[in-house]
Design an enzyme around this catalytic site. Structure first.
Site, PDB file in Angstrom:
ATOM      1  N   HIS A 149       0.823  -1.217   0.000  1.00 19.07           N
ATOM      2  CA  HIS A 149       0.000   0.000   0.000  1.00 19.07           C
ATOM      3  C   HIS A 149       0.852   1.259   0.000  1.00 19.07           C
ATOM      4  O   HIS A 149       2.058   1.229   0.230  1.00 19.07           O
ATOM      5  CB  HIS A 149      -0.986   0.003   1.177  1.00 19.07           C
ATOM      6  CG  HIS A 149      -0.363  -0.028   2.546  1.00 19.07           C
ATOM      7  ND1 HIS A 149       0.417   0.989   3.056  1.00 19.07           N
ATOM      8  CD2 HIS A 149      -0.429  -0.965   3.537  1.00 19.07           C
ATOM      9  CE1 HIS A 149       0.788   0.699   4.286  1.00 19.07           C
ATOM     10  NE2 HIS A 149       0.301  -0.489   4.600  1.00 19.07           N
ATOM     11  N   CYS A 171       2.425  -4.979   6.569  1.00 14.59           N
ATOM     12  CA  CYS A 171       2.287  -4.746   5.127  1.00 14.59           C
ATOM     13  C   CYS A 171       3.613  -4.270   4.527  1.00 14.59           C
ATOM     14  O   CYS A 171       4.608  -4.130   5.220  1.00 14.59           O
ATOM     15  CB  CYS A 171       1.198  -3.708   4.865  1.00 14.59           C
ATOM     16  SG  CYS A 171      -0.445  -4.241   5.421  1.00 14.59           S
TER      17      CYS A 171
END
Length: 196
Positions: A149, A171
């Site tokens: 992301h 992430c």
């Protein structure tokens, strides 16, 4: 008295043979590792600020956690290298929800979200069945929602300053501009190979 020197010679030959065999396998292993690394060295990947051709289809990503790099491939061609941030506890494979680790292993890019709280994201297929089974064995959740992301909405202006520390919950983070590029060019079910 006569036997003692013979036994010593046999023992010496045996030890030399053992050391030779160990040396051979050690050498072969390191040569193979070097060849793998050399094979994946960039020939002429795009520079960080260079844009990809519209027709580029990234079908494989290789993440080197220790280098904080993500290498994007189209077939066997290395297209671009992205600097990344990882989970706030980056060493080791993700095992449980909330451990702050980025997974290690081979997964797929199986989702995409243009309206993420972190600009945009590409979903990683963690946890797999093995991950779930391991967590269940410990009466815990394996976690999930692992993504590539961009930056938190409203903070995109910090750009590459986000690389100063690992800050995600597991992430892989890039700048918003890099996320736009990845979002456009990474194909569905692309392989992502996350290495220590």
């Amino acid at each position: 008295m006569f036997r003692s020197p013979i036994i010593l010679k046999i023992l010496a030959i045996f030890l030399i043979g053992l050391v030779s065999i160990w040396g051979y396998f050690y050498y072969q292993t390191h040569i193979r590792i070097d060849q793998i690394i050399l094979k994946e060295q960039p020939t002429q990947p795009l520079l960080m600020n260079e844009k990809m051709l519209t027709s580029t289809n990234i079908d494989r990503l290789v993440v080197f956690k220790s280098k904080r790099q993500m290498w994007a491939y189209e077939g066997e061609t290395l297209v671009k290298i992205y600097p990344i941030s990882l989970g706030f506890s980056p060493i080791g494979h993700k095992q449980f929800e909330g451990d702050g680790k980025t997974p290690e292993g081979v997964y797929k890019i199986n989702e995409r979200n243009p309206n993420s709280a972190y600009h945009k994201n590409l979903g990683i297929s963690y946890p797999n069945e093995e991950d779930k089974a391991y967590a269940a064995l410990h009466n815990k959740s394996a976690g999930g929602l692992i993504k590539i992301h961009g930056l938190r909405n409203g903070s995109g202006s910090i750009g590459r300053l986000h690389l100063l520390k690992d800050w995600t919950h597991g992430c892989i983070a890039v700048t918003n501009e890099e996320m736009d590029e990845l979002y456009e060019h990474v194909v569905h079910n692309a392989i992502i190979d996350i290495r220590p």
